[in-house]
Design a protein around this motif. Structure first.
Motif, PDB file in Angstrom:
ATOM      1  N   VAL A 460       0.958  -1.121  -0.055  1.00 25.26           N
ATOM      2  CA  VAL A 460       0.256   0.345   0.216  1.00 25.26           C
ATOM      3  C   VAL A 460       0.780   1.156   0.241  1.00 25.26           C
ATOM      4  O   VAL A 460       0.519   2.422  -0.680  1.00 25.26           O
ATOM      5  CB  VAL A 460      -0.781  -0.166   1.343  1.00 25.26           C
ATOM      6  CG1 VAL A 460      -1.981   1.110   1.694  1.00 25.26           C
ATOM      7  CG2 VAL A 460      -2.115  -1.173   1.270  1.00 25.26           C
ATOM      8  N   ARG A 461       1.651   1.215   0.922  1.00 23.78           N
ATOM      9  CA  ARG A 461       2.896   2.786   0.151  1.00 23.78           C
ATOM     10  C   ARG A 461       4.090   2.683  -0.549  1.00 23.78           C
ATOM     11  O   ARG A 461       4.967   1.672  -0.633  1.00 23.78           O
ATOM     12  CB  ARG A 461       3.330   2.522   2.586  1.00 23.78           C
ATOM     13  CG  ARG A 461       2.449   2.365   3.137  1.00 23.78           C
ATOM     14  CD  ARG A 461       2.605   2.700   4.784  1.00 23.78           C
ATOM     15  NE  ARG A 461       2.357   2.375   6.079  1.00 23.78           N
ATOM     16  CZ  ARG A 461       1.407   3.755   6.781  1.00 23.78           C
ATOM     17  NH1 ARG A 461       1.952   4.845   6.222  1.00 23.78           N
ATOM     18  NH2 ARG A 461       0.754   3.807   7.797  1.00 23.78           N
ATOM     19  N   THR A 462       4.347   3.875  -0.862  1.00 30.17           N
ATOM     20  CA  THR A 462       5.156   3.702  -1.478  1.00 30.17           C
ATOM     21  C   THR A 462       6.393   4.800  -1.390  1.00 30.17           C
ATOM     22  O   THR A 462       5.932   5.469  -0.327  1.00 30.17           O
ATOM     23  CB  THR A 462       4.529   4.483  -3.067  1.00 30.17           C
ATOM     24  OG1 THR A 462       4.184   5.950  -2.475  1.00 30.17           O
ATOM     25  CG2 THR A 462       3.044   4.009  -2.864  1.00 30.17           C
ATOM     26  N   PRO A 465       5.369   9.515   0.444  1.00 30.64           N
ATOM     27  CA  PRO A 465       4.651   9.411   1.654  1.00 30.64           C
ATOM     28  C   PRO A 465       3.232   9.490   1.229  1.00 30.64           C
ATOM     29  O   PRO A 465       1.838   8.772   1.872  1.00 30.64           O
ATOM     30  CB  PRO A 465       4.963  10.006   1.973  1.00 30.64           C
ATOM     31  CG  PRO A 465       6.191  10.828   2.107  1.00 30.64           C
ATOM     32  CD  PRO A 465       5.991  10.411   0.552  1.00 30.64           C
ATOM     33  N   VAL A 468      -0.434   6.382  -1.783  1.00 29.77           N
ATOM     34  CA  VAL A 468      -0.943   5.081  -1.613  1.00 29.77           C
ATOM     35  C   VAL A 468      -1.167   4.317  -2.640  1.00 29.77           C
ATOM     36  O   VAL A 468      -1.744   5.024  -3.603  1.00 29.77           O
ATOM     37  CB  VAL A 468      -1.694   4.790  -0.735  1.00 29.77           C
ATOM     38  CG1 VAL A 468      -0.637   5.714   0.481  1.00 29.77           C
ATOM     39  CG2 VAL A 468      -2.316   6.019  -0.674  1.00 29.77           C
ATOM     40  N   THR A 489      -7.288  -3.033   1.436  1.00 30.41           N
ATOM     41  CA  THR A 489      -6.185  -1.856   0.612  1.00 30.41           C
ATOM     42  C   THR A 489      -6.300  -0.943   0.269  1.00 30.41           C
ATOM     43  O   THR A 489      -6.305   0.150   0.439  1.00 30.41           O
ATOM     44  CB  THR A 489      -5.656  -3.081  -0.261  1.00 30.41           C
ATOM     45  OG1 THR A 489      -6.550  -2.478  -1.372  1.00 30.41           O
ATOM     46  CG2 THR A 489      -5.006  -3.873   0.194  1.00 30.41           C
ATOM     47  N   ALA A 493      -5.207   2.235   2.306  1.00 22.12           N
ATOM     48  CA  ALA A 493      -4.922   3.339   1.832  1.00 22.12           C
ATOM     49  C   ALA A 493      -5.113   4.315   2.306  1.00 22.12           C
ATOM     50  O   ALA A 493      -4.193   5.621   2.670  1.00 22.12           O
ATOM     51  CB  ALA A 493      -5.145   3.604   0.158  1.00 22.12           C
ATOM     52  N   ALA A 496      -3.066   5.011   5.901  1.00 22.34           N
ATOM     53  CA  ALA A 496      -1.766   5.757   5.901  1.00 22.34           C
ATOM     54  C   ALA A 496      -1.591   6.894   5.381  1.00 22.34           C
ATOM     55  O   ALA A 496      -1.421   7.665   6.173  1.00 22.34           O
ATOM     56  CB  ALA A 496      -0.903   4.785   4.609  1.00 22.34           C
ATOM     57  N   LEU A 497      -3.114   7.657   5.194  1.00 19.16           N
ATOM     58  CA  LEU A 497      -2.862   9.033   4.766  1.00 19.16           C
ATOM     59  C   LEU A 497      -3.340   9.813   6.030  1.00 19.16           C
ATOM     60  O   LEU A 497      -2.696  11.241   6.529  1.00 19.16           O
ATOM     61  CB  LEU A 497      -3.331   9.365   3.274  1.00 19.16           C
ATOM     62  CG  LEU A 497      -3.062   9.179   1.912  1.00 19.16           C
ATOM     63  CD1 LEU A 497      -4.380   9.563   0.812  1.00 19.16           C
ATOM     64  CD2 LEU A 497      -1.456   9.665   1.719  1.00 19.16           C
ATOM     65  N   ARG A 500      -0.856  10.414   8.835  1.00 23.12           N
ATOM     66  CA  ARG A 500      -0.004  11.055   8.758  1.00 23.12           C
ATOM     67  C   ARG A 500      -0.541  12.633   8.895  1.00 23.12           C
ATOM     68  O   ARG A 500       0.399  13.771   8.984  1.00 23.12           O
ATOM     69  CB  ARG A 500       0.136  11.678   6.871  1.00 23.12           C
ATOM     70  CG  ARG A 500       1.106  10.235   5.973  1.00 23.12           C
ATOM     71  CD  ARG A 500       1.370  10.800   4.810  1.00 23.12           C
ATOM     72  NE  ARG A 500       2.102  12.217   4.686  1.00 23.12           N
ATOM     73  CZ  ARG A 500       1.986  12.439   3.819  1.00 23.12           C
ATOM     74  NH1 ARG A 500       0.826  12.987   3.164  1.00 23.12           N
ATOM     75  NH2 ARG A 500       2.711  13.703   3.505  1.00 23.12           N
TER      76      ARG A 500
END
Length: 542
Positions: A460-462, A465, A468, A489, A493, A496-497, A500
């Motif tokens: 998922v993470r790339t 940052p 995704v 997923t 995703a 994950a954002l 942040r």
């Protein structure tokens, strides 16, 4: 930002409060997101979600619910991805909805079902099918209506009830080779079995031929791949999700109206109520990092737009194409991984509108083996309202045929004829039926979970940052597959954002990521040690 009606509002989970249980299995695993505020504070960030399928809509939903300004960009004229539908006018003048084929909403699909609960908390858009029969041309037949749901009695019950598990066949099996199935964990199962194909694994186990055709090959082909190409780890994961790892059972639900009306139009309205914008006929072509820390997203037919973050929820080919057109995105190693993603062979969905009904005892869905390219048959009027209304009005039937993993060079017209011939062999009453109309839908856009490919699958993470990935082609170190992998997923995703920005994300559920029985786990560990020694001996010999 406009709010939806009160019964649609779903606040983010409160830290410390137990998450609402998603199914009947009390051993299902809850996955809490990182702690944080319930919603964004101050000026909301802008996020572009490229892709309006399950993964993209899950990501968009989790973000929009927490105050993020979301724009969904979908290249097709309608939402839904591989569950999209579109209008068709039949030869008799009827207006109907065509789609890309049957999809089963298993009760283990906790996160997908959670997404759909946004628009109907009771999941009234889904109806359960009473059974999922499997039939072989040689006469063998299996079903799941009488199989217990609780492990390990479900697997034992299936073996006891199935005519394909004979005593001589069971005695010929290699129990040591089968031990990895007793304690499936992700990602460990891929370290153990990703190096061999599903077909080779079943050979190693000496799985009974009849049960192999029905119990395993029917399911392995649901990954749109031939068992000789599919990773054995994916097959073991399926066995865990539906049998030894879950108490939800193998029966499933289906959408009781075409997908646009049942799922995507209500969800689009829900997203709009949370301030999200949905743009169809808008293909993302490139994503470029900016000096200020955001991203410019270039879409066909318009000027690039700036966003604070991007979710790439695309199919395999679309993801490869966007990354290839975005030379400053990620790093060289990541871009190479994306370029190596493969697409499964083509598949065919044929839908037939017949002038007479099939016999009343025919099931709503039937898995098949030994009927040429025919992999399954659906009788849509058994469960879909639109098809039922057409059947009542005309006295006919709406029948759908699937052929998975068709060889790329196959003569498509010949495959279509073989599919119809398989139906005539299977259900002789369809031979004299007149085909009022037929639609043949060929596609080749599903991910291929090939032997040895798991380690190379992008997560998922790339490296960026603010970018995704989501979708069923994306690596998730969780026991999920198919549509549930896409939904999971998508939520990951979004989480994950949100992390942040200090916002608490979506709580997730999965089947347990381990075998349920301590004695069976101990046996599996023994098999793992034996397998490790065998692999070391093979390496020394090589």
């Amino acid at each position: 930002m406009p709010l939806p009606p009160p019964h649609h509002r779903r606040p983010a989970a409160v830290p410390g409060r137990p998450a609402a249980r998603r199914g009947r299995d009390r051993r299902a695993t809850v996955l809490h997101p990182a702690p944080g505020r319930p919603a964004v504070a101050g000026e909301p960030p802008r996020v572009a979600v490229a892709g309006g399928g399950i993964a993209g809509l899950a990501a968009a939903t989790a973000l929009a619910e927490r105050g993020v300004r979301v724009t969904v960009l979908e290249r097709e004229p309608r939402l839904g991805g591989r569950l999209a539908g579109w209008p068709v006018t039949l030869a008799d003048g009827s207006a109907v909805t065509m789609g890309r084929g049957f999809h089963a909403f298993f009760r283990q699909y906790y996160n997908l079902r959670g997404l759909l609960r946004r628009v109907d908390g009771s999941l009234g858009m889904l109806s359960g099918l009473p059974d999922y029969p499997l039939v072989h041309s040689g006469g063998a037949r299996d079903g799941f209506a009488r199989v217990p749901r609780t492990p390990p009695w479900n697997a034992l019950g299936f073996a006891a009830l199935s005519p394909t598990f004979t005593l001589p066949g069971l005695l010929r099996m290699d129990p040591v080779a089968a031990l990895p199935l007793l304690d499936v964990r992700v990602p460990e199962v891929f370290e153990q079995l990703d190096g061999i194909s599903a077909a080779d694994f079943l050979d190693r186990v000496r799985f009974p031929a009849g049960a192999r055709h029905l119990a395993f090959q029917v399911f392995s082909r649901s990954f749109f791949a031939d068992p000789g190409e599919l990773s054995a780890a994916e097959l073991a994961l399926m066995f865990h999700i539906y049998f030894l790892g879950s108490g939800e059972g193998l029966l499933f639900d289906v959408a009781n109206e075409p997908f646009p009306a049942a799922l995507w139009e209500p969800l689009a309205k829900y997203l709009s109520g949370h301030g999200a914008e949905t743009l169809t006929d808008t293909a993302v072509e490139a994503v470029s990092p900016t000096a200020s820390g955001g991203y410019e997203v270039a879409a066909a037919g318009g000027a690039p737009q700036r966003y604070d973050a991007v979710v790439l929820a695309l199919d395999t080919g679309g993801l490869r194409q966007v990354v290839a057109g975005s030379p400053r995105l990620g790093d060289a190693a990541w871009r190479a991984r994306i370029a190596r993603l493969r697409t499964a062979p083509p598949f065919l969905v044929t839908r037939l509108w017949l002038d007479r009904p099939v016999r009343p005892e025919r099931p709503g869905f039937l898995g098949t083996s030994g009927y040429g390219p025919l992999d399954n048959v659906s009788v849509l009027e058994r469960w879909e309202g639109e098809a039922a209304r057409w059947a009542r009005r005309t006295g006919g039937s709406v029948v759908e045929l699937h052929a998975y993993a068709v060889p790329p060079g196959a003569d498509r017209a010949a495959v279509q004829e073989e599919l119809l011939a398989g139906l005539h062999r299977l259900w002789p009453e369809t031979r004299p039926a007149r085909v009022v109309d037929a639609v043949h839908e060929w596609r080749a856009d599903c991910p291929l979970f090939a032997v040895g490919s798991f380690a190379d699958r992008p997560p998922v993470r790339t490296p960026d940052p603010g970018v995704v990935l989501a979708g069923d082609c994306v690596r998730a170190d969780l026991p999920v597959a198919l549509m549930e992998r896409a939904a999971t997923t998508g939520f990951l995703a979004a989480n994950a954002l949100l992390e942040r920005w200090g916002v608490r994300g979506q709580t997730l559920w999965t089947v347990p990521n381990a075998g349920r029985s301590a004695p069976l786990r101990a046996l599996a560990a023994l098999g793992g040690r034996e397998g490790g020694r065998e692999r070391r001996r093979a390496r020394r010999h090589a």
